[in-house]
Write a protein that holds these residues in place. Structure first.
Motif, PDB file in Angstrom:
ATOM      1  N   GLU A  86       0.836  -1.207   0.000  1.00  0.00           N
ATOM      2  CA  GLU A  86       0.000   0.000   0.000  1.00  0.00           C
ATOM      3  C   GLU A  86       0.867   1.252   0.000  1.00  0.00           C
ATOM      4  OE1 GLU A  86      -2.458  -0.409   3.468  1.00  0.00           O
ATOM      5  OE2 GLU A  86      -3.546  -2.126   2.636  1.00  0.00           O
ATOM      6  N   TYR A  87       1.912   1.231   0.818  1.00  0.00           N
ATOM      7  CA  TYR A  87       2.810   2.383   0.915  1.00  0.00           C
ATOM      8  C   TYR A  87       3.530   2.627  -0.416  1.00  0.00           C
ATOM      9  CZ  TYR A  87       6.625   5.392   2.518  1.00  0.00           C
ATOM     10  OH  TYR A  87       7.517   6.424   2.669  1.00  0.00           O
ATOM     11  N   ALA A  88       4.096   1.579  -1.015  1.00  0.00           N
ATOM     12  CA  ALA A  88       4.807   1.732  -2.285  1.00  0.00           C
ATOM     13  C   ALA A  88       3.881   2.314  -3.358  1.00  0.00           C
ATOM     14  CB  ALA A  88       5.377   0.391  -2.740  1.00  0.00           C
ATOM     15  N   ASN A  89       2.657   1.826  -3.429  1.00  0.00           N
ATOM     16  CA  ASN A  89       1.708   2.337  -4.415  1.00  0.00           C
ATOM     17  C   ASN A  89       1.285   3.767  -4.113  1.00  0.00           C
ATOM     18  OD1 ASN A  89       0.769   0.295  -6.582  1.00  0.00           O
ATOM     19  ND2 ASN A  89       1.083  -0.921  -4.730  1.00  0.00           N
ATOM     20  N   TRP A  90       1.103   4.083  -2.837  1.00  0.00           N
ATOM     21  CA  TRP A  90       0.735   5.438  -2.440  1.00  0.00           C
ATOM     22  C   TRP A  90       1.838   6.418  -2.832  1.00  0.00           C
ATOM     23  CZ3 TRP A  90       3.023   8.720   1.225  1.00  0.00           C
ATOM     24  CH2 TRP A  90       2.310   9.880   1.499  1.00  0.00           C
ATOM     25  N   VAL A  91       3.094   6.060  -2.523  1.00  0.00           N
ATOM     26  CA  VAL A  91       4.218   6.936  -2.865  1.00  0.00           C
ATOM     27  C   VAL A  91       4.325   7.103  -4.380  1.00  0.00           C
ATOM     28  CG1 VAL A  91       6.740   7.180  -2.838  1.00  0.00           C
ATOM     29  CG2 VAL A  91       5.532   6.488  -0.758  1.00  0.00           C
ATOM     30  N   ALA A  92       4.202   6.009  -5.117  1.00  0.00           N
ATOM     31  CA  ALA A  92       4.287   6.095  -6.581  1.00  0.00           C
ATOM     32  C   ALA A  92       3.229   7.053  -7.131  1.00  0.00           C
ATOM     33  CB  ALA A  92       4.126   4.703  -7.190  1.00  0.00           C
ATOM     34  N   ASP A  93       2.041   7.013  -6.543  1.00  0.00           N
ATOM     35  CA  ASP A  93       0.986   7.926  -6.991  1.00  0.00           C
ATOM     36  C   ASP A  93       1.248   9.357  -6.537  1.00  0.00           C
ATOM     37  OD1 ASP A  93      -0.342   5.920  -8.357  1.00  0.00           O
ATOM     38  OD2 ASP A  93      -1.631   5.427  -6.649  1.00  0.00           O
ATOM     39  N   GLU A  94       1.717   9.528  -5.311  1.00  0.00           N
ATOM     40  CA  GLU A  94       2.043  10.875  -4.819  1.00  0.00           C
ATOM     41  C   GLU A  94       3.120  11.524  -5.676  1.00  0.00           C
ATOM     42  OE1 GLU A  94       0.796  12.818  -2.034  1.00  0.00           O
ATOM     43  OE2 GLU A  94      -0.814  11.368  -2.406  1.00  0.00           O
ATOM     44  N   LEU A  95       4.085  10.737  -6.111  1.00  0.00           N
ATOM     45  CA  LEU A  95       5.184  11.254  -6.927  1.00  0.00           C
ATOM     46  C   LEU A  95       4.860  11.252  -8.424  1.00  0.00           C
ATOM     47  CD1 LEU A  95       8.204   9.513  -5.150  1.00  0.00           C
ATOM     48  CD2 LEU A  95       7.381  11.869  -4.844  1.00  0.00           C
ATOM     49  N   ASP A  96       3.708  10.710  -8.774  1.00  0.00           N
ATOM     50  CA  ASP A  96       3.255  10.631 -10.163  1.00  0.00           C
ATOM     51  C   ASP A  96       4.281   9.932 -11.066  1.00  0.00           C
ATOM     52  OD1 ASP A  96       1.490  10.985 -12.281  1.00  0.00           O
ATOM     53  OD2 ASP A  96       2.381  12.922 -12.832  1.00  0.00           O
ATOM     54  N   VAL A  97       4.759   8.764 -10.606  1.00  0.00           N
ATOM     55  CA  VAL A  97       5.710   7.999 -11.416  1.00  0.00           C
ATOM     56  C   VAL A  97       5.082   6.759 -12.048  1.00  0.00           C
ATOM     57  CG1 VAL A  97       7.737   8.809 -10.147  1.00  0.00           C
ATOM     58  CG2 VAL A  97       6.627   6.670  -9.466  1.00  0.00           C
ATOM     59  N   ARG A  98       3.870   6.406 -11.672  1.00  0.00           N
ATOM     60  CA  ARG A  98       3.234   5.184 -12.181  1.00  0.00           C
ATOM     61  C   ARG A  98       3.235   5.132 -13.708  1.00  0.00           C
ATOM     62  NH1 ARG A  98       0.214   1.511  -9.681  1.00  0.00           N
ATOM     63  NH2 ARG A  98      -0.044   2.856  -7.860  1.00  0.00           N
ATOM     64  N   ARG A  99       2.905   6.238 -14.342  1.00  0.00           N
ATOM     65  CA  ARG A  99       2.803   6.250 -15.806  1.00  0.00           C
ATOM     66  C   ARG A  99       4.156   6.102 -16.496  1.00  0.00           C
ATOM     67  NH1 ARG A  99       3.213  11.975 -17.472  1.00  0.00           N
ATOM     68  NH2 ARG A  99       3.459  13.166 -15.551  1.00  0.00           N
ATOM     69  N   ARG A 100       5.240   6.208 -15.743  1.00  0.00           N
ATOM     70  CA  ARG A 100       6.582   6.043 -16.311  1.00  0.00           C
ATOM     71  C   ARG A 100       7.035   4.579 -16.326  1.00  0.00           C
ATOM     72  NH1 ARG A 100       8.303  11.249 -17.995  1.00  0.00           N
ATOM     73  NH2 ARG A 100       7.277  12.714 -16.621  1.00  0.00           N
ATOM     74  N   PHE A 101       6.268   3.701 -15.655  1.00  0.00           N
ATOM     75  CA  PHE A 101       6.666   2.308 -15.510  1.00  0.00           C
ATOM     76  C   PHE A 101       5.962   1.392 -16.500  1.00  0.00           C
ATOM     77  CE2 PHE A 101       8.578   3.638 -11.617  1.00  0.00           C
ATOM     78  CZ  PHE A 101       9.566   2.706 -11.377  1.00  0.00           C
ATOM     79  N   ARG A 102       6.671   0.346 -16.881  1.00  0.00           N
ATOM     80  CA  ARG A 102       6.120  -0.744 -17.685  1.00  0.00           C
ATOM     81  C   ARG A 102       6.245  -2.009 -16.838  1.00  0.00           C
ATOM     82  NH1 ARG A 102       8.580   0.777 -23.620  1.00  0.00           N
ATOM     83  NH2 ARG A 102       7.924   2.953 -23.479  1.00  0.00           N
ATOM     84  N   PHE A 103       5.103  -2.540 -16.456  1.00  0.00           N
ATOM     85  CA  PHE A 103       5.080  -3.740 -15.628  1.00  0.00           C
ATOM     86  C   PHE A 103       4.850  -4.974 -16.484  1.00  0.00           C
ATOM     87  CE2 PHE A 103       3.940  -0.372 -12.593  1.00  0.00           C
ATOM     88  CZ  PHE A 103       4.954  -0.583 -11.677  1.00  0.00           C
ATOM     89  N   ASP A 104       4.967  -6.141 -15.859  1.00  0.00           N
ATOM     90  CA  ASP A 104       4.856  -7.418 -16.582  1.00  0.00           C
ATOM     91  C   ASP A 104       5.802  -7.425 -17.768  1.00  0.00           C
ATOM     92  OD1 ASP A 104       2.759  -8.592 -14.978  1.00  0.00           O
ATOM     93  OD2 ASP A 104       1.413  -7.117 -15.902  1.00  0.00           O
ATOM     94  N   SER A 105       6.969  -6.864 -17.561  1.00  0.00           N
ATOM     95  CA  SER A 105       7.933  -6.684 -18.637  1.00  0.00           C
ATOM     96  C   SER A 105       9.336  -6.953 -18.097  1.00  0.00           C
ATOM     97  CB  SER A 105       7.822  -5.250 -19.169  1.00  0.00           C
ATOM     98  OG  SER A 105       8.590  -5.069 -20.312  1.00  0.00           O
ATOM     99  N   TRP A 106       9.880  -8.097 -18.460  1.00  0.00           N
ATOM    100  CA  TRP A 106      11.215  -8.483 -17.983  1.00  0.00           C
ATOM    101  C   TRP A 106      12.276  -8.030 -18.977  1.00  0.00           C
ATOM    102  CZ3 TRP A 106      11.803 -10.359 -13.199  1.00  0.00           C
ATOM    103  CH2 TRP A 106      10.683 -10.913 -12.582  1.00  0.00           C
TER     104      TRP A 106
END
Length: 188
Positions: A86-106
């Motif tokens: 929850e904390y990691a996701n909250w921080v990512a949203d507070e910092l607005d970095v979520r849209r910079r990440f590509r998940f499910d991607s090795w």
């Protein structure tokens, strides 16, 4: 091929911070993680009862921003995995970095080119990325230790390991469970 100044590999606590800082420095940045979301080690270690063994406030809180530090209240001194997520996701949203990440991607390939002074990356999803800087935020617990069970490749039952716990309920009722190398127990 997509061009970025920086590629950050890993969506854990270090990766979130790195993407934030590089973006703040005016660099174009992409984050890449094989998991389906933020959390790094804590994304993968979601087994029942998993939690930190160190003080959450002092060792898991980001301190670079007073606003971030003051904005979160830990429920427990030794946070459970769910709260760390929850904390990691909250921080990512507070910092607005979520849209910079590509998940499910090795990341499956990285090669330095002296000709254009760039890293050339390839992911298992077919992304091709070139970047000036490649920053590894994969952590020291990102790769599970191989399990030394002879014949494991022939096992036909469900195989679970704490550092790759599935993101669903696991029912042990009526199953034979080996919880040590030398012992198996019936779960009622």
């Amino acid at each position: 091929e997509e061009m970025f100044d920086v590629a950050v590999i890993g969506g854990g606590f270090g990766g979130i911070y790195a993407v934030h800082r590089f973006r703040e420095a005016g660099l174009s940045v992409v984050g890449i993680d094989g998991a389906s979301g933020f959390g790094g080690t804590w994304y993968h270690n979601g087994y029942p009862g998993s939690r930190v063994d160190t003080d959450s406030v002092n060792l898991y809180s980001y301190t670079f921003s007073q606003e971030i530090y003051d904005g979160w209240r830990w429920k427990e001194r030794y946070a459970a995995q769910t709260e760390l997520m929850e904390y990691a996701n909250w921080v990512a949203d507070e910092l607005d970095v979520r849209r910079r990440f590509r998940f499910d991607s090795w990341l499956i390939k990285s090669a330095w080119s002296s000709a254009d002074k760039r890293w050339h990356l390839e992911t298992d999803r077919g992304d091709r990325i070139a970047c000036r800087f490649l920053v590894m935020c994969t952590g020291n617990l990102s790769e599970p230790k191989p399990v030394p069970f002879a014949g494991l490749e022939r096992f036909e039952g469900e195989w679970l390991q704490s550092n790759r716990w599935p993101h669903r309920e696991v029912d042990f009722a009526g199953k034979r469970v080996a919880d040590r190398l030398d012992q198996a127990v019936e779960r009622q």
